[in-house]
Design an enzyme around this catalytic site. Sequence first.
Site, PDB file in Angstrom:
ATOM      1  N   GLN A  49     -13.727  29.435  52.689  1.00 35.83           N
ATOM      2  CA  GLN A  49     -14.485  30.649  52.392  1.00 35.83           C
ATOM      3  C   GLN A  49     -13.840  31.478  51.294  1.00 35.83           C
ATOM      4  O   GLN A  49     -14.531  32.070  50.457  1.00 35.83           O
ATOM      5  CB  GLN A  49     -14.645  31.491  53.656  1.00 35.83           C
ATOM      6  CG  GLN A  49     -15.641  32.630  53.506  1.00 35.83           C
ATOM      7  CD  GLN A  49     -15.862  33.358  54.819  1.00 35.83           C
ATOM      8  OE1 GLN A  49     -14.898  33.691  55.520  1.00 35.83           O
ATOM      9  NE2 GLN A  49     -17.117  33.590  55.164  1.00 35.83           N
TER      10      GLN A  49
ATOM     11  N   GLU B  95     -23.341  45.631  17.886  1.00 31.36           N
ATOM     12  CA  GLU B  95     -22.151  44.873  18.274  1.00 31.36           C
ATOM     13  C   GLU B  95     -21.919  44.933  19.773  1.00 31.36           C
ATOM     14  O   GLU B  95     -21.667  43.910  20.416  1.00 31.36           O
ATOM     15  CB  GLU B  95     -20.933  45.407  17.518  1.00 31.36           C
ATOM     16  CG  GLU B  95     -19.653  44.626  17.813  1.00 31.36           C
ATOM     17  CD  GLU B  95     -18.510  45.038  16.911  1.00 31.36           C
ATOM     18  OE1 GLU B  95     -17.397  45.224  17.432  1.00 31.36           O
ATOM     19  OE2 GLU B  95     -18.716  45.173  15.688  1.00 31.36           O
TER      20      GLU B  95
END
Length: 378
Positions: free
Chosen positions: A278, A241
């Site tokens: 940016q 899992e």
Amino acid sequence: MDFAWTPEQRDAYDDVRASAERSFPPTADASRLHDREAWRRLGRLGLLGLCLPTEYGGAGLGALDTALRVEAFGRGCADTGLVFAASAHQFACAVPISGFGTPEVKKGLLPGICSGEVVAGNAMTEAGAGSDVSRLAVTATETADGYLLNGEKTFVTNGPVADVLVTYATTDPAAAHLGVTAFVLDRETPGLTVSEPYDKMGLVSAPAGRVSFQDCLVPAHGVLGEPGQGAAIFQHSMRWERACLFAGYVGLLDRLVERCVEHARTRRQFGRRISDFQAVANRIVEMKLRTESARLLLYRCCWEMDNGGGSELNVALSKLAVSEAAVAGALDAVRLFGGLGYLRDTGIETMLRDAVPSTIFSGTSDVQRLLIARELGL
């Protein structure tokens, strides 16, 4: 060390992704799990028995090839709740049945689990036993006909719609984790009561609820493995899992990056694309960095499992990296989309709500850190 996919792996990934996109298109309806046809569709796509033996209708794949397909499923299917429900059905339930069930139990259940005709639920968590699974309040008392189960489980994934349940109970209170036994039983077993689904923050299409046992008789053939082997069986399923289920979240991370790149290229502010700023570009770069780091840790974990390993350290590192990256990436996406990210129509806030529980189930992030620290000798 080869990081490349084989042509067969690439084709399988592309096929699963395309099939998931066609079969489960984005929708405002998050209740599709209650429709059994959705499960049958998953079965026809082969997504419910990836790691199960071919003799029962599975694909017989190893951990890495299984994870690649679950990743493609998570990338192609916008309903992360469905990806989670199908993965819990396979890794938390079918894996222990396949590995530790009697031949009769495997023959009776696994074909239906693979086809989607049978839905499986995992009943381990209790109100007082989340991470500490060695102190389960649910008891199993041996009788001449099997075991009588008494007590209540909570947060049972698929529980409200499950046909069969894999559960764990204390058979020897004095033996701690060596006194836990695993069982598989039918929903219609007398004494078994299932609650309505919880009203949850995310993963809405993966129903979870309570399961109560009151003198619930499980015949001897319903024991998985041997009495007292339950903790080891649970940890075996947890390795699958924590590795393969979380591949679906890697697919979600890829979807988040794709959506953010597309949005940053087309959204304009101050006369420029926001990708030119940016701060925006760096946020997406960090999302991509977390995604690829998590992917590599997950692949290494699966490769190790396929080669006879599966160390607790690498499993915990993989689970921690993927789940924390999913939450951080979804938060970044909401910030990048701004007001649009807060609207349900865009699907971004849904991915955030679906990402948050990944840091809780299968062992919380703090538990993973404890496991990593222990493996480091701290």
